[in-house]
Design a protein around this motif. Structure first.
Motif, PDB file in Angstrom:
ATOM      1  N   ALA A   1       0.833  -1.202   0.000  1.00  0.00           N
ATOM      2  CA  ALA A   1       0.000   0.000   0.000  1.00  0.00           C
ATOM      3  C   ALA A   1       0.872   1.258   0.000  1.00  0.00           C
ATOM      4  O   ALA A   1       0.593   2.230  -0.715  1.00  0.00           O
ATOM      5  CB  ALA A   1      -0.924  -0.014   1.212  1.00  0.00           C
ATOM      6  N   PHE A   2       1.941   1.233   0.788  1.00  0.00           N
ATOM      7  CA  PHE A   2       2.857   2.378   0.865  1.00  0.00           C
ATOM      8  C   PHE A   2       3.577   2.582  -0.466  1.00  0.00           C
ATOM      9  O   PHE A   2       3.777   3.722  -0.903  1.00  0.00           O
ATOM     10  CB  PHE A   2       3.866   2.149   1.989  1.00  0.00           C
ATOM     11  N   SER A   3       3.949   1.487  -1.121  1.00  0.00           N
ATOM     12  CA  SER A   3       4.621   1.622  -2.412  1.00  0.00           C
ATOM     13  C   SER A   3       3.694   2.256  -3.443  1.00  0.00           C
ATOM     14  O   SER A   3       4.115   3.080  -4.265  1.00  0.00           O
ATOM     15  CB  SER A   3       5.098   0.249  -2.907  1.00  0.00           C
ATOM     16  N   GLY A   4       2.410   1.904  -3.416  1.00  0.00           N
ATOM     17  CA  GLY A   4       1.454   2.532  -4.323  1.00  0.00           C
ATOM     18  C   GLY A   4       1.277   3.998  -4.026  1.00  0.00           C
ATOM     19  O   GLY A   4       1.172   4.824  -4.949  1.00  0.00           O
ATOM     20  N   GLY A   5       1.268   4.363  -2.751  1.00  0.00           N
ATOM     21  CA  GLY A   5       1.159   5.771  -2.384  1.00  0.00           C
ATOM     22  C   GLY A   5       2.367   6.584  -2.818  1.00  0.00           C
ATOM     23  O   GLY A   5       2.231   7.723  -3.279  1.00  0.00           O
ATOM     24  N   LEU A   6       3.558   6.023  -2.688  1.00  0.00           N
ATOM     25  CA  LEU A   6       4.772   6.728  -3.132  1.00  0.00           C
ATOM     26  C   LEU A   6       4.752   6.962  -4.634  1.00  0.00           C
ATOM     27  O   LEU A   6       5.134   8.042  -5.113  1.00  0.00           O
ATOM     28  CB  LEU A   6       6.007   5.911  -2.742  1.00  0.00           C
ATOM     29  N   MET A   7       4.337   5.959  -5.392  1.00  0.00           N
ATOM     30  CA  MET A   7       4.277   6.119  -6.841  1.00  0.00           C
ATOM     31  C   MET A   7       3.297   7.219  -7.223  1.00  0.00           C
ATOM     32  O   MET A   7       3.567   8.050  -8.096  1.00  0.00           O
ATOM     33  CB  MET A   7       3.880   4.796  -7.498  1.00  0.00           C
ATOM     34  N   ALA A   8       2.142   7.237  -6.557  1.00  0.00           N
ATOM     35  CA  ALA A   8       1.141   8.267  -6.877  1.00  0.00           C
ATOM     36  C   ALA A   8       1.604   9.653  -6.470  1.00  0.00           C
ATOM     37  O   ALA A   8       1.238  10.653  -7.105  1.00  0.00           O
ATOM     38  CB  ALA A   8      -0.177   7.918  -6.190  1.00  0.00           C
ATOM     39  N   ALA A   9       2.423   9.735  -5.424  1.00  0.00           N
ATOM     40  CA  ALA A   9       2.852  11.039  -4.912  1.00  0.00           C
ATOM     41  C   ALA A   9       3.996  11.655  -5.726  1.00  0.00           C
ATOM     42  O   ALA A   9       4.073  12.883  -5.864  1.00  0.00           O
ATOM     43  CB  ALA A   9       3.255  10.912  -3.449  1.00  0.00           C
ATOM     44  N   PHE A  10       4.869  10.834  -6.273  1.00  0.00           N
ATOM     45  CA  PHE A  10       6.084  11.369  -6.885  1.00  0.00           C
ATOM     46  C   PHE A  10       6.179  11.150  -8.392  1.00  0.00           C
ATOM     47  O   PHE A  10       7.074  11.694  -9.032  1.00  0.00           O
ATOM     48  CB  PHE A  10       7.319  10.756  -6.215  1.00  0.00           C
ATOM     49  N   ILE A  11       5.297  10.355  -8.954  1.00  0.00           N
ATOM     50  CA  ILE A  11       5.361  10.099 -10.400  1.00  0.00           C
ATOM     51  C   ILE A  11       4.118  10.685 -11.054  1.00  0.00           C
ATOM     52  O   ILE A  11       2.991  10.390 -10.650  1.00  0.00           O
ATOM     53  CB  ILE A  11       5.457   8.591 -10.691  1.00  0.00           C
ATOM     54  N   ARG A  12       4.344  11.531 -12.068  1.00  0.00           N
ATOM     55  CA  ARG A  12       3.229  12.171 -12.748  1.00  0.00           C
ATOM     56  C   ARG A  12       2.993  11.600 -14.141  1.00  0.00           C
ATOM     57  O   ARG A  12       1.923  11.765 -14.708  1.00  0.00           O
ATOM     58  CB  ARG A  12       3.496  13.684 -12.861  1.00  0.00           C
ATOM     59  N   ASN A  13       3.977  10.939 -14.698  1.00  0.00           N
ATOM     60  CA  ASN A  13       3.833  10.369 -16.028  1.00  0.00           C
ATOM     61  C   ASN A  13       2.955   9.115 -15.945  1.00  0.00           C
ATOM     62  O   ASN A  13       3.317   8.144 -15.275  1.00  0.00           O
ATOM     63  CB  ASN A  13       5.211  10.013 -16.595  1.00  0.00           C
ATOM     64  N   PRO A  14       1.804   9.105 -16.627  1.00  0.00           N
ATOM     65  CA  PRO A  14       0.903   7.945 -16.504  1.00  0.00           C
ATOM     66  C   PRO A  14       1.505   6.657 -17.035  1.00  0.00           C
ATOM     67  O   PRO A  14       1.210   5.574 -16.515  1.00  0.00           O
ATOM     68  CB  PRO A  14      -0.329   8.372 -17.305  1.00  0.00           C
ATOM     69  N   PHE A  15       2.321   6.742 -18.071  1.00  0.00           N
ATOM     70  CA  PHE A  15       2.925   5.534 -18.624  1.00  0.00           C
ATOM     71  C   PHE A  15       3.906   4.912 -17.631  1.00  0.00           C
ATOM     72  O   PHE A  15       3.969   3.693 -17.481  1.00  0.00           O
ATOM     73  CB  PHE A  15       3.630   5.851 -19.949  1.00  0.00           C
ATOM     74  N   ILE A  16       4.665   5.767 -16.939  1.00  0.00           N
ATOM     75  CA  ILE A  16       5.602   5.254 -15.931  1.00  0.00           C
ATOM     76  C   ILE A  16       4.836   4.641 -14.753  1.00  0.00           C
ATOM     77  O   ILE A  16       5.230   3.618 -14.190  1.00  0.00           O
ATOM     78  CB  ILE A  16       6.539   6.379 -15.457  1.00  0.00           C
ATOM     79  N   ILE A  17       3.721   5.284 -14.400  1.00  0.00           N
ATOM     80  CA  ILE A  17       2.910   4.744 -13.294  1.00  0.00           C
ATOM     81  C   ILE A  17       2.371   3.362 -13.651  1.00  0.00           C
ATOM     82  O   ILE A  17       2.426   2.421 -12.849  1.00  0.00           O
ATOM     83  CB  ILE A  17       1.757   5.705 -12.963  1.00  0.00           C
ATOM     84  N   VAL A  18       1.857   3.223 -14.875  1.00  0.00           N
ATOM     85  CA  VAL A  18       1.311   1.927 -15.294  1.00  0.00           C
ATOM     86  C   VAL A  18       2.407   0.870 -15.327  1.00  0.00           C
ATOM     87  O   VAL A  18       2.236  -0.254 -14.830  1.00  0.00           O
ATOM     88  CB  VAL A  18       0.632   2.052 -16.675  1.00  0.00           C
ATOM     89  N   ALA A  19       3.570   1.245 -15.936  1.00  0.00           N
ATOM     90  CA  ALA A  19       4.666   0.281 -16.012  1.00  0.00           C
ATOM     91  C   ALA A  19       5.176  -0.081 -14.627  1.00  0.00           C
ATOM     92  O   ALA A  19       5.448  -1.253 -14.332  1.00  0.00           O
ATOM     93  CB  ALA A  19       5.806   0.854 -16.857  1.00  0.00           C
ATOM     94  N   GLY A  20       5.304   0.937 -13.752  1.00  0.00           N
ATOM     95  CA  GLY A  20       5.766   0.672 -12.391  1.00  0.00           C
ATOM     96  C   GLY A  20       4.788  -0.182 -11.602  1.00  0.00           C
ATOM     97  O   GLY A  20       5.186  -1.059 -10.823  1.00  0.00           O
ATOM     98  N   THR A  21       3.483   0.051 -11.838  1.00  0.00           N
ATOM     99  CA  THR A  21       2.468  -0.742 -11.143  1.00  0.00           C
ATOM    100  C   THR A  21       2.554  -2.210 -11.550  1.00  0.00           C
ATOM    101  O   THR A  21       2.518  -3.102 -10.692  1.00  0.00           O
ATOM    102  CB  THR A  21       1.066  -0.200 -11.449  1.00  0.00           C
TER     103      THR A  21
END
Length: 227
Positions: free
Chosen positions: A175-195
């Motif tokens: 859950a914390f890892s998902g929150g960090l990604m949402a807080a510091f990453i704005r590029n949607p493609f990077i968010i999807v790939a990171g997820t």
């Protein structure tokens, strides 16, 4: 069972305080006794074969929540696979079509496998596969005996589960890892790939644990990470 007037009251089946052991357990116990491995009950009332303690299933083991774990239960790993042990018919034995090598130094259980007997049970193998039939009770007892023997001899890993505290920590990590990604990453493609990468890592850890007898919950941390 309730007491029956025409039954012997000394029969262990009529004594609710007398422990009843399954055919699979009794078979494994006798086989291991012949191999010099005795069974004992620990101070925690757990079954121990030699140096190996087989812990019972708890109400919160793995993905269970308030499960009915009465008696002494364990998860079945189906060590003999979907088809179970090698099977021969009684006719084949009586007509001597079965060679001695098939029976030599083997545990032999005799029972019904016909569906008409109504002693068949669904397993994970046939829950979604039309070509695999439900498993007869005698085959399940053979699976149980094989698994207990495998545990006692060290040939099969014991089932294990994370304690409740570690499960909570496990969920919070994702859950914390998902929150960090949402807080510091704005590029949607990077968010999807990171997820997908994080979920793949979570699933890989759960699968690796499962391969060595562990049940690490997967759905809850995935939901916690995604939402």
């Amino acid at each position: 069972p309730p007491p029956l007037p025409d039954r012997n009251p000394d029969n262990p089946c009529q004594n609710p305080n007398e422990p009843k052991f399954s055919l699979g357990f009794q078979t494994a116990k006798q086989y291991l006794a012949n191999a010099g491995i005795s069974v004992n009950i620990t101070a925690q009332e757990e079954i121990q074969f030699g140096e190996v303690v087989i812990p019972p299933l708890a109400p919160t083991s793995g993905g269970y929540l308030q499960a009915d774990t009465g008696g002494y239960q364990m998860l079945l790993q189906f060590p003999l696979g979907a088809q179970g042990p090698q099977q021969v018919t009684l006719t084949e034995v009586l007509t001597q079509e079965v060679g001695q090598e098939v029976l030599q130094d083997r545990i032999i259980l005799i029972g019904y496998v016909a569906e008409s007997v109504k002693d068949i049970y669904s397993t994970p193998f046939n829950s979604r596969r039309q070509n695999i039939l439900p498993m007869p009770g005698v085959v399940i007892h053979a699976q149980i005996a094989s698994q207990i023997i495998g545990h006692a001899t060290g040939e099969q890993p014991l089932n294990w589960y994370l304690p409740n505290g570690l499960e909570i920590l496990w969920i919070w990590i994702w859950a914390f890892s998902g929150g960090l990604m949402a807080a510091f990453i704005r590029n949607p493609f990077i968010i999807v790939a990171g997820t997908f990468a994080v979920l793949g890592l979570c699933g890989g850890i759960a699968f690796a644990s499962f391969s060595v007898g562990g049940w690490v919950i997967l759905a809850t941390p995935i939901l916690a990470h995604g939402f």
